[in-house]
Write an enzyme that holds these catalytic residues in place. Structure first.
Site, PDB file in Angstrom:
ATOM      1  CG  HIS A 139       2.869   4.937   8.512  1.00 28.80           C
ATOM      2  ND1 HIS A 139       2.568   5.411   9.766  1.00 28.80           N
ATOM      3  CD2 HIS A 139       3.049   6.035   7.718  1.00 28.80           C
ATOM      4  CE1 HIS A 139       2.565   6.735   9.747  1.00 28.80           C
ATOM      5  NE2 HIS A 139       2.858   7.140   8.528  1.00 28.80           N
ATOM      6  CB  CYS A 143       5.302   9.065  10.069  1.00 29.59           C
ATOM      7  SG  CYS A 143       4.917  10.049   8.599  1.00 29.59           S
TER       8      CYS A 143
END
Length: 517
Positions: A435, A334
């Site tokens: 994630h 991310c």
């Protein structure tokens, strides 16, 4: 008048005393009794968030508690989420959607309206379930904030919920924690506090019997139990306090490093790595030579450009690039993925001042921060290995060279054929927006093999199944050391006072399993 679910509130003497874990334990305990139970936290302040099945964002602690309760997470369980972007400001997520970035003072000016939002969310939950396990935030006795509190005693008061106070003996001063908390509260605020749980005890419990008697004599309330420290299982942590520990690299075995960014987010991504035998996971704050590490990870960030500036100013930028030049393996997730590129641009000031910040230049890609926010549950494939994770990010990344890392097979249940992430030309630098990367054993095994740790044994149990085992162990632990008869009495009294009919019957059925564990 409609019947409402019983409520019980778990509040604390401070941050990271174990409120989330106790609430999780009660969710699983009552779910095992056949009670329809749900978690609730009016306002959560954490950069550790997750995505609901309908693609909305909420605090990860309440997702964990929903899993423990055996139900799907819903934003009503955490209607307000604050994601700090600086020392005095945060992104405000309301009912799963990012509403604004606000300084603390501006946010407090909206507390009355947001309290109404939280109360409405709790009311909806109370119509759907039989029992709501409410969690507070920080200390319930912050006297300077008490008139603006919407998550601790004010919310417990709205729900007519009995309160259990949790204190942490491991950090010391447990007697002062408990007595001092009650002393800071006016009488009407003290009244709902019905008992105390002492958490994280080490040693011989018999040596603490006099302490229990002293506490009960001082506060005229029972100590419901003393929970020993546990290490045989792991429950995901809510607060970044859990990673504020001294950096230790012991022994000669392999190590994996995670750069402890100032605005680190979703650090629970690495819990599966921490559970591996034969490898040490270390959070690194101060720059150092990285030759000792088999791989280094740049985690998520709530303020990517600010953390890039920190990498440059602290000396980490040079240390990371030197590590790569010597053959090191890097993974960015991310915000960490964005940092690995050539630039992060923010023309609209999404994270602060508009502008552009140079990246580490280790991947041929660049990012532009822009709304709307992406929040998806994501099914992906890394060549032949398939995994399930989630995405939470502001911005779009464009690869200018190299090749993509993952194929995206579905987002929020809708099939797609997209690409995500990037692989460096040398194959040693990987980046992705996904994630939960390590929750899939096949994905973790492949990544470990790529960084030279193919001998590390990876359990075949995926992340959700491993968490399920931990919830069972936690409920056993709580049932063994807490007097659940006291908790049951508080719950049944709350249910009776709120006129819960069918819910009350469900709760009474649970008493056959009193003292489970």
């Amino acid at each position: 008048m409609d019947a409402k679910a019983a409520c019980i509130a778990i509040l604390g003497t401070g941050s990271d005393v174990g409120k989330s874990v106790v609430a999780t334990a009660l969710c699983r305990h009552y779910a095992r009794q056949g009670v329809r139970v749900a978690p609730f936290k009016a306002q959560n302040m954490s950069n550790n968030s997750g995505v609901t099945p309908d693609g909305l964002e909420m605090g990860r602690a309440q997702i964990v508690q929903a899993e423990a309760a055996g139900i799907a997470p819903h934003v009503d369980m955490n209607p307000i989420l604050l994601k700090p972007t600086s020392e005095v400001g945060a992104q405000v997520v309301v009912l799963g959607q990012a509403r604004m970035n606000a300084a603390a003072r501006v946010y407090h000016e909206q507390k009355e309206q947001l309290f109404g939002v939280a109360c409405a969310a709790l009311d909806r939950l109370r119509r759907r379930f039989d029992l709501i396990v409410m969690e507070g935030a920080g200390s319930c006795a912050e006297v300077n904030l008490m008139d603006r509190d919407i998550v601790n005693l004010a919310m417990a008061g709205y729900a007519d919920a009995p309160v259990i106070l949790v204190a942490d003996i491991h950090r010391g001063g447990v007697f002062a924690q408990i007595v001092g908390t009650l002393a800071c509260l006016p009488e009407e605020r003290r009244r709902p506090i019905a008992g105390v749980i002492v958490n994280r005890f080490r040693g011989d419990i018999e040596m603490f019997r006099d302490g229990i008697s002293w506490i009960e004599a001082q506060i005229h309330r029972p100590v419901i139990g003393v929970l020993p420290w546990f290490s045989a299982f792991t429950i995901e942590a809510e607060d970044a306090v859990i990673i504020e520990r001294p950096e230790t690299v012991a022994g000669e075995g392999p190590c994996i490093g995670v750069i402890r960014l100032p605005h680190i987010s979703n650090f629970t991504d690495f819990d599966p790595l921490a559970r591996l035998d034969g490898v040490t996971l270390v959070y690194l704050y101060r720059p150092r030579p990285l030759d000792r590490f088999s791989a280094v990870i740049l985690p998520g960030s709530k303020n990517t450009r600010s953390d890039l500036d920190w990498l440059a100013a602290s000396g980490w930028r040079e240390a990371i690039r030197a590590y790569h030049d010597k053959g090191g393996h890097l993974l960015g997730i991310c915000g960490g993925y964005q940092m690995l590129g050539t630039a992060v641009r923010d023309p609209d000031g999404i994270e602060g001042r508009p502008g552009s910040t140079p990246g580490l230049g280790l991947l041929a890609m660049e990012t532009e921060l822009k709304a709307p926010k992406t929040t998806t549950r994501t099914r992906f494939a890394w060549d032949d290995e398939v995994g399930l994770g989630y995405e939470i990010h502001m911005g779009q990344t464009r690869c200018t060279g190299g090749r993509s890392l993952l194929r995206i097979l579905a987002r929020n249940g809708a099939a797609c054929d997209d690409r995500d992430g990037c692989i460096g030309d040398d194959g040693r630098v990987l980046g992705t927006y996904v994630h939960g990367w390590f929750d899939s054993p096949a994905i973790m095994k492949r990544w470990l093999g790529g960084v030279g740790l193919d001998r590390i044994r990876v359990a075949a149990l995926p992340g959700p199944a491993a968490r399920e085992q931990a919830y069972e162990a936690l409920a056993d632990h709580a049932g063994r050391y807490l007097d659940m008869r006291i908790v049951d009495d508080l719950v049944y009294r709350s249910g009776s006072e709120n006129g819960r009919g069918s819910g009350q019957r469900s709760l009474q059925c649970g008493r056959a399993g009193e003292g489970v564990g």
